[in-house]
Design a protein around this motif. Structure first.
Motif, PDB file in Angstrom:
ATOM      1  N   ALA A 108       0.844  -1.207   0.000  1.00  0.00           N
ATOM      2  CA  ALA A 108       0.000   0.000   0.000  1.00  0.00           C
ATOM      3  C   ALA A 108       0.878   1.256   0.000  1.00  0.00           C
ATOM      4  O   ALA A 108       0.495   2.294  -0.549  1.00  0.00           O
ATOM      5  CB  ALA A 108      -0.923  -0.017   1.216  1.00  0.00           C
ATOM      6  N   ALA A 109       2.056   1.152   0.604  1.00  0.00           N
ATOM      7  CA  ALA A 109       2.952   2.315   0.660  1.00  0.00           C
ATOM      8  C   ALA A 109       3.879   2.373  -0.561  1.00  0.00           C
ATOM      9  O   ALA A 109       4.753   3.231  -0.641  1.00  0.00           O
ATOM     10  CB  ALA A 109       3.778   2.251   1.951  1.00  0.00           C
ATOM     11  N   GLY A 110       3.703   1.459  -1.508  1.00  0.00           N
ATOM     12  CA  GLY A 110       4.518   1.465  -2.737  1.00  0.00           C
ATOM     13  C   GLY A 110       5.964   1.063  -2.497  1.00  0.00           C
ATOM     14  O   GLY A 110       6.856   1.430  -3.268  1.00  0.00           O
ATOM     15  N   LEU A 111       6.213   0.292  -1.454  1.00  0.00           N
ATOM     16  CA  LEU A 111       7.601  -0.013  -1.081  1.00  0.00           C
ATOM     17  C   LEU A 111       8.083  -1.385  -1.576  1.00  0.00           C
ATOM     18  O   LEU A 111       9.234  -1.745  -1.358  1.00  0.00           O
ATOM     19  CB  LEU A 111       7.748   0.068   0.450  1.00  0.00           C
ATOM     20  N   ILE A 112       7.181  -2.139  -2.202  1.00  0.00           N
ATOM     21  CA  ILE A 112       7.611  -3.439  -2.743  1.00  0.00           C
ATOM     22  C   ILE A 112       7.178  -3.544  -4.207  1.00  0.00           C
ATOM     23  O   ILE A 112       6.327  -2.775  -4.661  1.00  0.00           O
ATOM     24  CB  ILE A 112       7.009  -4.629  -1.942  1.00  0.00           C
ATOM     25  N   TYR A 113       7.769  -4.464  -4.906  1.00  0.00           N
ATOM     26  CA  TYR A 113       7.370  -4.670  -6.304  1.00  0.00           C
ATOM     27  C   TYR A 113       7.612  -6.129  -6.700  1.00  0.00           C
ATOM     28  O   TYR A 113       8.476  -6.790  -6.117  1.00  0.00           O
ATOM     29  CB  TYR A 113       8.117  -3.701  -7.233  1.00  0.00           C
ATOM     30  N   PRO A 114       6.841  -6.608  -7.676  1.00  0.00           N
ATOM     31  CA  PRO A 114       7.049  -7.994  -8.118  1.00  0.00           C
ATOM     32  C   PRO A 114       8.289  -8.088  -8.998  1.00  0.00           C
ATOM     33  O   PRO A 114       8.561  -7.183  -9.792  1.00  0.00           O
ATOM     34  CB  PRO A 114       5.787  -8.321  -8.915  1.00  0.00           C
ATOM     35  N   CYS A 115       9.002  -9.176  -8.848  1.00  0.00           N
ATOM     36  CA  CYS A 115      10.205  -9.400  -9.667  1.00  0.00           C
ATOM     37  C   CYS A 115      10.030 -10.720 -10.391  1.00  0.00           C
ATOM     38  O   CYS A 115       9.870 -11.771  -9.764  1.00  0.00           O
ATOM     39  CB  CYS A 115      11.435  -9.431  -8.766  1.00  0.00           C
TER      40      CYS A 115
END
Ligand code: GLU
Length: 330
Positions: A108-115
């Protein structure tokens, strides 16, 4: 909430965090004895946490044996899988909901992403000198993928790991034994994985979340884990959790200078016990190597407490020699 003392101020809270991937050996006994002494000498609370997050490597029979062998050695804990407590469950395999909730917050805080990179792709891209936990450096390939690109990859059946967007500023902290530390995550390993593409939660996430939710204020562990600490601190800060104090203790090495590991079968506590070695002799040897017991007289962990101080621990790794091992047997 962190455990509190009877008279108000929060008590120190430490943890023993074994991974049940084999039988406890002399190297584990060293690390857990020293961690136990550091926390108990400060009258702290100790939590036993079973780090069985990796289903391929963890086995319940090793978990049960670890608890039994560490108790046989003379260590104890106030909360844990075998004694219960208010902060359980104490097995990481049963704490999936807390890890999932944390991933939702970070997302929700935009701190992770899919790899979507495969291990093979990561190996081919490898250029940096440092490696992440999976053994391959991560060059940031998927960091800037758009939502539409991710969507397309998911639809084509690709599975994704989840990575943390690491801060570029250095992570600084004071280690209680090693002094001031500074690490740049973008230079060592880069954005690390919080969940593998097979859905298994990564060690860094599980440990940071558990230390926070269990109110751990003092983490005592081997120096081999030092490179993980800035990653865990970065996570804790992003989540607005308190950061514990860390003390990274020297390692116990074999006579060739290798870290003692579970493959040193003859040094498993249960093998030593079967050969008639007493826990007091083991603690006598370990405390001599740690500079706490000059003649290595057989002792219980509790007998070492009155004279113990973190500052007395050696500054460098210790070696256990064949002669030391011969002297253990009656
Ligand atoms: N479970 C880890 C190990 O056995 C220790 C993790 C930690 O102390 O943070 O190596």
């Amino acid at each position: 909430m962190p455990p509190r003392g009877a008279d108000g101020p929060a008590r120190i809270c430490g943890r023993l965090a074994p991974s049940p991937t084999g039988y406890a050996h002399l190297g584990n006994a060293w690390a857990f004895l020293l961690a136990w002494l550091v926390v108990r000498a400060r009258k702290g609370v100790l939590i036993m946490r079973m780090e069985d997050i990796d289903p391929q490597r963890s086995r319940p029979e090793f978990a049960a044996a670890l608890l039994e062998d560490l108790r046989w050695l003379g260590l104890d804990w106030d909360q844990g899988p075998d004694v219960g407590g208010p902060l359980g469950p104490y097995e990481q395999s049963r704490r999936g909901a807390a890890y999932a909730e944390t991933l939702t917050r970070l997302d929700a805080a935009g701190l992770i992403y899919p790899c979507f990179c495969t291990r093979k792709e990561l190996r081919l891209l490898a250029a940096a000198p440092h490696v992440d936990d999976a053994g391959a450096p991560y060059p940031g390939t998927c960091r800037e993928l758009s939502a539409a690109q991710c969507e397309g990859l998911f639809r084509s059946g690709r599975r994704a790991a989840v990575r943390l967007r690491c801060p570029s500023e250095p992570i600084e902290f004071e280690d209680a034994l090693l002094g001031p530390q500074s690490f740049r995550l973008d230079e060592c390993g880069g954005d690390f994985a919080l969940r593998r593409s097979d859905g298994v939660v990564a060690y860094q996430l599980a440990v940071a979340v558990d230390d926070a939710l269990m109110g751990v204020t003092l983490v005592v562990r081997g120096r081999d884990i030092l490179p993980s600490t800035p990653r865990q601190i970065a996570l804790l800060r992003m989540l607005d959790h308190a950061v514990p104090t860390y003390a990274h203790i020297p390692l116990l090495l074999d006579c060739e200078g290798q870290r003692l590991a579970k493959r040193h079968r003859s040094l498993a506590l249960r093998s030593l016990r079967e050969r008639g070695v007493t826990p007091q002799r083991i603690v006598g040897l370990l405390s001599r190597l740690a500079g706490l017991n000059p003649h290595g007289v057989p002792v219980s962990p509790a007998e070492l407490l009155p004279d113990f101080a973190l500052e007395r621990l050696p500054g460098t790794d210790r070696r256990v020699t064949d002669q030391d091992l011969r002297q253990l047997a009656p």
